[in-house]
Design an enzyme around this catalytic site. Structure first.
Site, PDB file in Angstrom:
ATOM      1  N   THR A  33      32.606 -64.277  57.143  1.00  0.00           N
ATOM      2  CA  THR A  33      31.242 -64.434  56.619  1.00  0.00           C
ATOM      3  C   THR A  33      30.246 -63.560  57.358  1.00  0.00           C
ATOM      4  OG1 THR A  33      31.682 -66.682  55.910  1.00  0.00           O
ATOM      5  CG2 THR A  33      29.388 -66.129  56.262  1.00  0.00           C
ATOM      6  N   ASP A  76      38.410 -61.922  54.236  1.00  0.00           N
ATOM      7  CA  ASP A  76      38.089 -63.340  54.445  1.00  0.00           C
ATOM      8  C   ASP A  76      39.257 -63.880  55.261  1.00  0.00           C
ATOM      9  OD1 ASP A  76      38.175 -66.255  53.928  1.00  0.00           O
ATOM     10  OD2 ASP A  76      36.546 -65.833  52.525  1.00  0.00           O
ATOM     11  N   SER A  77      38.978 -64.690  56.267  1.00  0.00           N
ATOM     12  CA  SER A  77      40.061 -65.092  57.158  1.00  0.00           C
ATOM     13  C   SER A  77      41.077 -66.011  56.489  1.00  0.00           C
ATOM     14  CB  SER A  77      39.510 -65.731  58.438  1.00  0.00           C
ATOM     15  OG  SER A  77      39.060 -67.037  58.202  1.00  0.00           O
ATOM     16  N   SER A  78      40.794 -66.471  55.274  1.00  0.00           N
ATOM     17  CA  SER A  78      41.819 -67.220  54.534  1.00  0.00           C
ATOM     18  C   SER A  78      42.990 -66.319  54.175  1.00  0.00           C
ATOM     19  CB  SER A  78      41.230 -67.800  53.247  1.00  0.00           C
ATOM     20  OG  SER A  78      40.201 -68.696  53.575  1.00  0.00           O
ATOM     21  N   THR A 108      35.611 -67.722  60.137  1.00  0.00           N
ATOM     22  CA  THR A 108      35.780 -68.983  60.878  1.00  0.00           C
ATOM     23  C   THR A 108      36.941 -69.832  60.360  1.00  0.00           C
ATOM     24  OG1 THR A 108      34.192 -70.046  59.402  1.00  0.00           O
ATOM     25  CG2 THR A 108      33.330 -69.152  61.461  1.00  0.00           C
ATOM     26  N   ASP A 109      37.297 -69.635  59.064  1.00  0.00           N
ATOM     27  CA  ASP A 109      38.263 -70.571  58.463  1.00  0.00           C
ATOM     28  C   ASP A 109      39.581 -70.642  59.232  1.00  0.00           C
ATOM     29  OD1 ASP A 109      36.442 -71.260  56.558  1.00  0.00           O
ATOM     30  OD2 ASP A 109      37.272 -69.989  54.979  1.00  0.00           O
ATOM     31  N   CYS A 298      46.081 -87.494  65.217  1.00  0.00           N
ATOM     32  CA  CYS A 298      44.846 -87.882  65.903  1.00  0.00           C
ATOM     33  C   CYS A 298      44.212 -86.674  66.577  1.00  0.00           C
ATOM     34  CB  CYS A 298      45.137 -88.926  66.977  1.00  0.00           C
ATOM     35  SG  CYS A 298      45.597 -90.505  66.312  1.00  0.00           S
TER      36      CYS A 298
HETATM   37  N1  ASN Z   1      35.543 -67.887  54.471  1.00  0.00           N
HETATM   38  C1  ASN Z   1      34.958 -67.359  55.682  1.00  0.00           C
HETATM   39  C2  ASN Z   1      36.095 -66.774  56.513  1.00  0.00           C
HETATM   40  O1  ASN Z   1      36.793 -67.500  57.176  1.00  0.00           O
HETATM   41  C3  ASN Z   1      34.200 -68.426  56.432  1.00  0.00           C
HETATM   42  C4  ASN Z   1      33.375 -67.925  57.585  1.00  0.00           C
HETATM   43  O2  ASN Z   1      33.630 -66.908  58.189  1.00  0.00           O
HETATM   44  N2  ASN Z   1      32.334 -68.652  57.983  1.00  0.00           N
HETATM   45  O3  ASN Z   1      36.342 -65.607  56.444  1.00  0.00           O
END
Ligand code: ASN
EC number: 3.5.1.1
Length: 361
Positions: A33, A76-78, A108-109, A298
């Site tokens: 992002t 995108d990190s996905s 972040t993903d 957990c």
């Molecule tokens: N979909 C984004 C990613 O992981 C989310 C992010 O970076 N905040 O590439």
């Protein structure tokens, strides 16, 4: 493997002209992002940064030497794969001698998986590799990119005030206000800026008005030479238990052709059903040479196999207890350890022991 000879773009900064030893830092932009923009359909998609220094004029005020390396196709990190982790590790290895620290701009993903994977693959790391990113793109109003990147750079440049040795020679994640060991990070928020949590371990630093390091929690491995590993075993899976899970589901997952290892996400302190069909599925998988790593669902606490009757059979079945490891660190640990191609005994030993601060033994 893509070409490692990617161009470095020097960014104008303000190192103190009297300080020829101004820290030299490399920013590696992978996507996420932080560098995204909205496409015609209204979706956020990764873009090339272009002139990062134009979007973040504050970089010019930093007393560091900065260079930027952008991956040719930011993602995108996905879409991150183990191949991307190995490439990133090779890139860091390639530039290791020339820089004092590295900041990886990443989505972040899956940042927690990437940081854990890099922790394993970069053995004997002696310099900081700080992952960061943003929840709002750099060009947008109210973006968190500036603050995250500037603080990540300060962490990558940090030295002990007296000894002047590297302060955080670890792969870690800096986000919002916490610095987290790479093998302990977990994304816990998709809306708020405080997106990451340090699981079962104290944060390595907190960023408020000043940057407060918790030096006793930071791993120091003096005198070692970086070794970049080049193989990860991708034949791994995660089997998350839930009440009502059927034999068909368990046997299908554990019977996947080519499966070499599976993270078993169990209940509480590592407990699971005692139904004969379930134990047979586990025993059959073990007999086929599939490694099983027991990780608790957990968020706090740890796996203690044999504490309850519902985990009493695990050790004799050859299932490795994951202690207080996260699923992210467990998946990547399986990939790393199984990728080493070691014998039965050594593999069991490595899976069960702390390799990169991922478990509290
Ligand atoms: N979909 C984004 C990613 O992981 C989310 C992010 O970076 N905040 O590439």
């Amino acid at each position: 493997m893509p070409d490692l000879d990617l161009p470095l773009l020097p960014l104008p900064t303000r190192p103190d002209p009297a300080n020829t030893a101004a820290p030299r830092l490399l920013i590696i932009y992978t996507g996420g992002t932080v560098g995204m923009a909205v496409n015609r359909s209204g979706e956020l998609v990764p873009m090339q940064f272009g002139r990062l220094d134009h979007k973040m004029p504050e970089l010019a005020r930093l007393p560091f030497q900065l260079e930027l390396l952008s991956l040719p196709a930011p993602i995108d990190s996905s879409n991150v794969t183990p191949g991307d982790w190995l490439f990133l590790a090779q890139l860091i290895g390639r530039h290791y001698a020339d820089f004092d620290g590295f900041v990886v701009l990443h989505g972040t993903d899956t940042m927690a998986y990437s940081a854990a994977a890099l922790s394993y693959v970069l053995e004997h790391l002696g310099k900081p590799v700080v992952f960061t990113g943003a929840q709002v793109p750099v060009g947008a109003n109210r973006s968190d990119a500036q603050r995250n990147l500037v603080t990540a750079l300060e962490i990558a440049a940090a030295r002990h005030p007296r000894a002047h040795t590297v302060r955080v020679p670890e792969v870690c994640v800096f986000f919002n206000d916490v610095l987290i060991r790479g093998t302990r990070a977990k994304k816990v928020e998709s809306q708020q800026f405080a997106a990451f949590k340090s699981e079962n371990y104290p944060p390595l630093a907190r960023a408020g008005i000043s940057l407060e390091f918790d030096d006793k929690s930071i791993r120091l491995l003096p005198g070692a030479h970086l070794k970049v590993h080049t193989n990860l075993e991708t034949g791994v899976a995660v089997l998350r238990l839930f009440p009502g899970i059927t034999e068909a589901v368990v046997s299908a997952i554990l019977g996947i052709p080519g499966l070499r290892g599976c993270v078993l996400e169990t209940y509480g302190s590592g407990n699971a059903p005692t139904a004969p069909w379930f134990l047979k599925c586990l025993a059959d998988a073990r007999a086929r040479g599939v490694w099983l790593l027991n990780v608790s669902q957990c968020e706090e606490g740890r796996v203690v196999q044999g504490k309850y009757e519902t985990s009493a059979h695990f050790t004799e079945l050859g299932i490795v207890g994951g202690d207080d490891i996260t699923t992210e660190a467990a998946v990547t640990k399986l990939m790393f350890v199984l990728g080493l191609g070691l014998g039965e005994e050594r593999t069991r030993q490595l899976l069960g022991q702390d390799l990169r601060g991922e478990i509290t033994p």
